[in-house]
Write a protein that holds these residues in place. Structure first.
Motif, PDB file in Angstrom:
ATOM      1  N   MET A   1       0.842  -1.191   0.000  1.00  0.00           N
ATOM      2  CA  MET A   1       0.000   0.000   0.000  1.00  0.00           C
ATOM      3  C   MET A   1       0.880   1.244   0.000  1.00  0.00           C
ATOM      4  N   GLY A   2       0.605   2.180  -0.901  1.00  0.00           N
ATOM      5  CA  GLY A   2       1.414   3.385  -1.038  1.00  0.00           C
ATOM      6  C   GLY A   2       1.040   4.484  -0.057  1.00  0.00           C
ATOM      7  N   LYS A   3       1.893   5.490  -0.026  1.00  0.00           N
ATOM      8  CA  LYS A   3       1.664   6.667   0.823  1.00  0.00           C
ATOM      9  C   LYS A   3       1.873   7.918   0.006  1.00  0.00           C
ATOM     10  N   MET A   4       1.315   9.006   0.530  1.00  0.00           N
ATOM     11  CA  MET A   4       1.538  10.329  -0.053  1.00  0.00           C
ATOM     12  C   MET A   4       2.414  11.101   0.913  1.00  0.00           C
ATOM     13  N   ILE A   5       3.586  11.511   0.454  1.00  0.00           N
ATOM     14  CA  ILE A   5       4.489  12.330   1.250  1.00  0.00           C
ATOM     15  C   ILE A   5       4.079  13.768   0.988  1.00  0.00           C
ATOM     16  N   TYR A   6       3.607  14.453   2.033  1.00  0.00           N
ATOM     17  CA  TYR A   6       3.039  15.790   1.870  1.00  0.00           C
ATOM     18  C   TYR A   6       4.011  16.838   2.395  1.00  0.00           C
ATOM     19  N   LEU A   7       4.667  17.535   1.471  1.00  0.00           N
ATOM     20  CA  LEU A   7       5.689  18.525   1.788  1.00  0.00           C
ATOM     21  C   LEU A   7       5.038  19.888   1.999  1.00  0.00           C
ATOM     22  N   THR A 103      -0.155  23.197   1.671  1.00  0.00           N
ATOM     23  CA  THR A 103      -0.271  23.916   2.937  1.00  0.00           C
ATOM     24  C   THR A 103      -0.828  22.971   3.996  1.00  0.00           C
ATOM     25  N   ILE A 104      -0.894  23.431   5.217  1.00  0.00           N
ATOM     26  CA  ILE A 104      -1.501  22.611   6.268  1.00  0.00           C
ATOM     27  C   ILE A 104      -2.964  22.346   5.933  1.00  0.00           C
ATOM     28  N   GLU A 105      -3.650  23.358   5.455  1.00  0.00           N
ATOM     29  CA  GLU A 105      -5.062  23.205   5.091  1.00  0.00           C
ATOM     30  C   GLU A 105      -5.245  22.164   3.983  1.00  0.00           C
ATOM     31  N   SER A 106      -4.406  22.226   2.954  1.00  0.00           N
ATOM     32  CA  SER A 106      -4.537  21.260   1.855  1.00  0.00           C
ATOM     33  C   SER A 106      -4.130  19.861   2.299  1.00  0.00           C
ATOM     34  N   TYR A 107      -3.153  19.772   3.204  1.00  0.00           N
ATOM     35  CA  TYR A 107      -2.767  18.481   3.776  1.00  0.00           C
ATOM     36  C   TYR A 107      -3.961  17.842   4.486  1.00  0.00           C
ATOM     37  N   LEU A 108      -4.666  18.612   5.301  1.00  0.00           N
ATOM     38  CA  LEU A 108      -5.805  18.083   6.047  1.00  0.00           C
ATOM     39  C   LEU A 108      -6.927  17.626   5.115  1.00  0.00           C
ATOM     40  N   LYS A 109      -7.184  18.391   4.061  1.00  0.00           N
ATOM     41  CA  LYS A 109      -8.235  18.017   3.108  1.00  0.00           C
ATOM     42  C   LYS A 109      -7.847  16.756   2.329  1.00  0.00           C
ATOM     43  N   THR A 110      -6.575  16.656   1.962  1.00  0.00           N
ATOM     44  CA  THR A 110      -6.100  15.479   1.246  1.00  0.00           C
ATOM     45  C   THR A 110      -6.156  14.251   2.152  1.00  0.00           C
ATOM     46  N   ALA A 112      -8.233  13.828   4.597  1.00  0.00           N
ATOM     47  CA  ALA A 112      -9.653  13.481   4.738  1.00  0.00           C
ATOM     48  C   ALA A 112     -10.139  12.704   3.510  1.00  0.00           C
ATOM     49  N   TYR A 113      -9.622  13.035   2.348  1.00  0.00           N
ATOM     50  CA  TYR A 113     -10.032  12.390   1.098  1.00  0.00           C
ATOM     51  C   TYR A 113      -9.479  10.966   0.983  1.00  0.00           C
ATOM     52  N   PHE A 114      -8.193  10.791   1.276  1.00  0.00           N
ATOM     53  CA  PHE A 114      -7.543   9.493   1.103  1.00  0.00           C
ATOM     54  C   PHE A 114      -7.427   8.677   2.389  1.00  0.00           C
ATOM     55  N   GLY A 115      -7.542   9.332   3.550  1.00  0.00           N
ATOM     56  CA  GLY A 115      -7.333   8.669   4.837  1.00  0.00           C
ATOM     57  C   GLY A 115      -6.014   9.130   5.434  1.00  0.00           C
ATOM     58  N   LYS A 116      -6.040   9.593   6.672  1.00  0.00           N
ATOM     59  CA  LYS A 116      -4.842  10.165   7.300  1.00  0.00           C
ATOM     60  C   LYS A 116      -3.689   9.167   7.379  1.00  0.00           C
ATOM     61  N   GLU A 117      -4.001   7.889   7.485  1.00  0.00           N
ATOM     62  CA  GLU A 117      -2.945   6.872   7.585  1.00  0.00           C
ATOM     63  C   GLU A 117      -2.145   6.748   6.287  1.00  0.00           C
ATOM     64  N   LYS A 118      -2.672   7.289   5.193  1.00  0.00           N
ATOM     65  CA  LYS A 118      -1.981   7.204   3.905  1.00  0.00           C
ATOM     66  C   LYS A 118      -1.159   8.450   3.586  1.00  0.00           C
ATOM     67  N   ILE A 119      -1.192   9.449   4.484  1.00  0.00           N
ATOM     68  CA  ILE A 119      -0.496  10.712   4.233  1.00  0.00           C
ATOM     69  C   ILE A 119       0.592  10.914   5.279  1.00  0.00           C
ATOM     70  N   LEU A 120       1.812  11.195   4.824  1.00  0.00           N
ATOM     71  CA  LEU A 120       2.943  11.444   5.715  1.00  0.00           C
ATOM     72  C   LEU A 120       3.335  12.916   5.619  1.00  0.00           C
ATOM     73  N   PRO A 121       3.084  13.713   6.685  1.00  0.00           N
ATOM     74  CA  PRO A 121       3.416  15.137   6.622  1.00  0.00           C
ATOM     75  C   PRO A 121       4.916  15.391   6.801  1.00  0.00           C
ATOM     76  N   VAL A 122       5.452  16.291   5.966  1.00  0.00           N
ATOM     77  CA  VAL A 122       6.854  16.713   6.061  1.00  0.00           C
ATOM     78  C   VAL A 122       6.839  18.247   6.079  1.00  0.00           C
ATOM     79  N   LEU A 123       7.115  18.821   7.256  1.00  0.00           N
ATOM     80  CA  LEU A 123       7.066  20.269   7.430  1.00  0.00           C
ATOM     81  C   LEU A 123       8.472  20.861   7.443  1.00  0.00           C
TER      82      LEU A 123
END
Length: 195
Positions: A1-7, A103-110, A112-123
């Motif tokens: 299962m893949g992830k989205m790295i959110y910069l 942005t933080i806002e777009s990270y949260l919306k993404t 919510a769309y794909f599932g938080k477990e699939k998104i890895l935040p990089v700040l």
């Protein structure tokens, strides 16, 4: 299962440079998700590389079809500019890992769309004085510099990336971009440990 790295990071914190270097990282095998924008193309940018450049009519068409995952609208000194992520069939989390900038806002919306477990935040973080100098140098290279917009973005970052918003988003790991190579190594280790 893949992830989205959110910069994520404030303007001129080095997101574009880190983004390009992570895409070149063979071991990471990260695919890019290009955002769409209604802002004018900048000197040196190419369609389909940094963004898909479009207009508000096309944005509304995609939104009406339920294809817009997240969008941000900025009332700039040059009119309304939108940045948005589209479910255009290019994202396959069953088989790939992806890299996005937002942005933080777009990270949260993404998330919510794909599932938080699939998104890895990089700040990314960087001293405000260094960021302002970088932003000014970049803007001075433009054929028609937009200094007012540069200043608006810089000031908006204080609110968009406030400590309160970072905490509310559940972002606990941050990366200082004072030294690009060290920052990249730390981010790569973080990604490897999370995939």
């Amino acid at each position: 299962m893949g992830k989205m790295i959110y910069l994520m990071g404030k303007s001129s914190s080095g997101k574009d440079t880190v983004y390009k270097r992570l895409l070149e990282w063979k071991e990471g095998n990260l695919k890019k998700v290009l955002l769409y924008t209604t802002r004018p193309i900048r000197e040196g940018e190419k369609e389909g590389e940094e963004y898909y450049f479009t207009d508000d009519v096309r944005y509304r068409e995609m939104e009406a079809k339920g294809r817009v995952i997240e969008s941000r609208a900025y009332h700039t000194y040059h009119g309304l500019w939108r940045y948005f992520t589209v479910d255009d069939g290019s994202i396959d989390l069953a088989h790939n890992n992806y890299l996005l900038i937002g942005t933080i806002e777009s990270y949260l919306k993404t998330a919510a769309y794909f599932g938080k477990e699939k998104i890895l935040p990089v700040l990314l973080e960087l001293d405000d004085g260094v960021r302002l100098k970088r932003a000014l140098e970049r803007e001075m290279k433009q054929k028609t510099p937009k200094y007012q917009e540069m200043c608006r973005r810089f000031l908006a970052d204080a609110e968009d990336f406030s400590e309160e918003k970072i905490k509310e988003a559940g972002i606990s790991v941050r990366f200082s971009n004072d030294n690009l190579e060290m920052c990249l190594e730390e981010i790569k280790a973080y990604i490897k440990s999370s995939l």
